[in-house]
Design an enzyme around this catalytic site. Sequence first.
Site, mmCIF file in Angstrom:
data_model
loop_
_atom_site.group_PDB
_atom_site.id
_atom_site.type_symbol
_atom_site.label_atom_id
_atom_site.label_comp_id
_atom_site.label_asym_id
_atom_site.label_seq_id
_atom_site.Cartn_x
_atom_site.Cartn_y
_atom_site.Cartn_z
ATOM 1 C CG HIS A 78 -6.521 -4.378 5.384
ATOM 2 N ND1 HIS A 78 -5.682 -5.409 5.044
ATOM 3 C CD2 HIS A 78 -5.776 -3.252 5.353
ATOM 4 C CE1 HIS A 78 -4.464 -4.909 4.827
ATOM 5 N NE2 HIS A 78 -4.496 -3.600 5.010
ATOM 6 C CB CYS A 84 3.724 -11.101 4.009
ATOM 7 S SG CYS A 84 4.910 -11.197 5.372
ATOM 8 C CG HIS A 98 -2.135 -0.921 0.979
ATOM 9 N ND1 HIS A 98 -2.880 -1.477 1.998
ATOM 10 C CD2 HIS A 98 -2.708 -1.372 -0.174
ATOM 11 C CE1 HIS A 98 -3.838 -2.217 1.484
ATOM 12 N NE2 HIS A 98 -3.755 -2.181 0.173
ATOM 13 C CB SER A 141 -0.407 1.819 4.686
ATOM 14 O OG SER A 141 0.452 1.282 5.669
ATOM 15 C CB SER A 142 -3.594 -1.827 8.120
ATOM 16 O OG SER A 142 -3.879 -2.147 9.445
ATOM 17 C CD GLU A 177 -3.036 -9.360 7.250
ATOM 18 O OE1 GLU A 177 -2.384 -8.303 7.214
ATOM 19 O OE2 GLU A 177 -3.036 -10.132 8.228
HETATM 20 FE FE1 SF4 Z 1 4.569 -9.174 6.413
HETATM 21 FE FE2 SF4 Z 1 2.761 -7.213 6.517
HETATM 22 FE FE3 SF4 Z 1 4.297 -7.724 8.627
HETATM 23 FE FE4 SF4 Z 1 5.374 -6.657 6.482
HETATM 24 S S1 SF4 Z 1 3.819 -5.692 7.779
HETATM 25 S S2 SF4 Z 1 6.229 -8.380 7.680
HETATM 26 S S3 SF4 Z 1 4.197 -7.601 4.844
HETATM 27 S S4 SF4 Z 1 2.794 -9.107 7.729
#
Ligand code: SF4
Length: 325
Positions: free
Chosen positions: A131, A103, A47, A230-231, A133
Amino acid sequence: MTQRPPVSILLAAPRGFCAGVDRAILMVERAIEKYGAPVFVRHEIVHNRHVVEELERKGAVFVEELDEISDPSRPVIFSAHGVPKSVPADAEQRGMFYLDATCPLVSKVHVEANRHFEEGRHILMIGHEGHPEVEGTLGQLPDGAITLIETVGDANSVTPPDPQNLAYVTQTTLSLDDTLAVVETLKKRFPAIRGPHKNDICYATTNRQAAVKAIAESCDTLFVVGAPNSSNSVRLVEVAEKAGCTTAQLVQKASEVDWTALETAVAARNGGRFVVGLTAGASAPESLVQGVIDEISRRFAVTTEEVTVSSEDVIFKLPKQLIAS
Ligand code: SF4
């Protein structure tokens, strides 16, 4: 020549890119190198507009859904936030070649949710509705298998099908303190609830929140470099406010800072010390933080101090298709 008023910058560390974001961006770059342009990316890979625009310049084409892809023979990459199971299934049905940049710490939550489901538990997911995710995690299981919990109020009112067979998972980028309150409420109401050791909030979110907490109280104002969608960046503003900096604000880049307001606030100190805190969400590149520092330095006589609460050495491997041989 008039002397520039003094400003101290407190830089929170760690800040900015995490291992999941690094990997996702590298995956798009490597895919363009290996397969040529265009490479399609479903949803913003991370994001941050700046990152997205850089990748667009290199040959990435961003879409929200697979049916927007103009040439299905080209590779498509799924974003770091994770995708519902229906997305790779759809890509396969369309005969597309896809790479998944989810991720690994989000994938870990998917694995947990699947395990609880297989063991017959209803799952409560602590997270923010809408969101990507959360959409991705909800989409790992059939409709109704997971109930979303956003607040302590939700935790107090939820009526799961069988309170004895219950588990929770969390979004990885939540506020640690807010999540703790929700988890405690759930544990009080449902003592048999199963879950991770504490929560699924990732190391990067945890460290960035700890770092901003360490400086917040000392700051007259604090900028979080990050995107409104961006959360973890938005959480950093909230954490800073709760930790004592009531003027914390999110900026995407230097040009979004209200420089007139800052100059007025600094001038009101009459030469006394004015402290600006600075951090960045996990999807914001350091160049944008440096841009803010440069602009502050143009206007004020600046001293900079970095406050480091932990060091990070996490690296996530690329998928085998993209490892240079
Ligand atoms: Fe993974 Fe999101 Fe944490 Fe970054 S912020 S390490 S992308 S879970």
